[in-house]
Design an enzyme around this catalytic site. Structure first.
Site, PDB file in Angstrom:
ATOM      1  N   CYS A   1       3.577  -4.070  -4.972  1.00 32.37           N
ATOM      2  CA  CYS A   1       3.541  -5.415  -4.380  1.00 32.37           C
ATOM      3  C   CYS A   1       3.461  -6.487  -5.451  1.00 32.37           C
ATOM      4  O   CYS A   1       4.158  -6.430  -6.431  1.00 32.37           O
ATOM      5  CB  CYS A   1       2.402  -5.542  -3.393  1.00 32.37           C
ATOM      6  SG  CYS A   1       2.377  -4.264  -2.134  1.00 32.37           S
TER       7      CYS A   1
ATOM      8  N   GLY B   1      -4.055  -9.810  -0.890  1.00 29.75           N
ATOM      9  CA  GLY B   1      -2.650  -9.592  -0.583  1.00 29.75           C
ATOM     10  C   GLY B   1      -2.415  -8.161  -0.142  1.00 29.75           C
ATOM     11  O   GLY B   1      -3.332  -7.469   0.307  1.00 29.75           O
ATOM     12  N   CYS B   2      -1.191  -7.704  -0.275  1.00 30.55           N
ATOM     13  CA  CYS B   2      -0.821  -6.345   0.124  1.00 30.55           C
ATOM     14  C   CYS B   2      -1.768  -5.337  -0.525  1.00 30.55           C
ATOM     15  O   CYS B   2      -1.941  -5.319  -1.734  1.00 30.55           O
ATOM     16  CB  CYS B   2       0.619  -6.059  -0.299  1.00 30.55           C
ATOM     17  SG  CYS B   2       1.126  -4.355  -0.008  1.00 30.55           S
ATOM     18  N   PHE B   3      -2.365  -4.497   0.289  1.00 32.29           N
ATOM     19  CA  PHE B   3      -3.432  -3.636  -0.217  1.00 32.29           C
ATOM     20  C   PHE B   3      -2.961  -2.464  -1.069  1.00 32.29           C
ATOM     21  O   PHE B   3      -3.761  -1.824  -1.735  1.00 32.29           O
ATOM     22  CB  PHE B   3      -4.358  -3.165   0.895  1.00 32.29           C
ATOM     23  CG  PHE B   3      -3.754  -2.631   2.167  1.00 32.29           C
ATOM     24  CD1 PHE B   3      -2.529  -1.986   2.214  1.00 32.29           C
ATOM     25  CD2 PHE B   3      -4.452  -2.774   3.354  1.00 32.29           C
ATOM     26  CE1 PHE B   3      -2.013  -1.494   3.399  1.00 32.29           C
ATOM     27  CE2 PHE B   3      -3.951  -2.274   4.556  1.00 32.29           C
ATOM     28  CZ  PHE B   3      -2.723  -1.628   4.571  1.00 32.29           C
TER      29      PHE B   3
END
Length: 163
Positions: free
Chosen positions: A155, A10-12
């Site tokens: 995130c 997912g979002c890093f």
């Protein structure tokens, strides 16, 4: 001597912050891999047309932390049963993927997925993709250590205890 692991979860931003807390992790870098376009940018990756994943490259000391331990953390810190999404983020750039750099990494990941799936409900399997590591492109500087620099925005990452 160090080794390298590359994970997409997912979002890093939150992924990097999570792995930076693990003893034995020497450095991390967010970037893009697994796609079709050379030198992708955040804007191009966000369109979903490049097929790159937001990923984290981890340089670690295997005398302190084993690849197997990093795999356990990878599966602990995100939902590997969600296809092409994590939290509110959707698209191929947010897929769950392990980009293996060697046959040993591939087999370790495959074995862990098999083990985890044996405990999963049949209707909620692990969907993490195993992909051979190709070119890794560093993300723009403002994405590097985003959580540490900005103090917010982890995130989808649920901060479970690191053990």
């Amino acid at each position: 001597m160090t080794e390298t692991a590359v994970f997409a979860a997912g979002c890093f931003w939150g992924v990097q912050d999570y792995f930076n807390q693990i003893p034995g992790v020497k450095e991390t870098e967010v970037g893009y891999t697994g796609g079709l376009t050379e030198n992708p940018t955040y804007e191009s990756v966000c369109t979903g047309s490049t097929n790159h994943a937001e990923a984290l490259k981890i340089v670690f000391d295997p005398k302190i932390v084993k690849y197997q331990t990093l795999l356990k953390h990878f599966f602990k810190m995100h939902d590997a049963t969600q296809y092409m999404r994590q939290g509110p983020d959707t698209g191929s750039q947010y897929r769950s993927a392990i980009f293996y750099a060697s046959d040993d990494q591939k087999e370790a990941a495959r074995a862990m997925i098999k083990q985890l799936n044996s405990k999963q409900p049949k209707d909620k399997p692990i969907v993490t993709m195993l992909e051979k590591l190709g070119e890794f492109y560093s993300a723009e500087e403002y994405h590097q250590d985003f959580v540490r620099k900005n103090g917010y925005g982890a995130c989808h990452v649920a901060y479970k205890s690191i053990d």
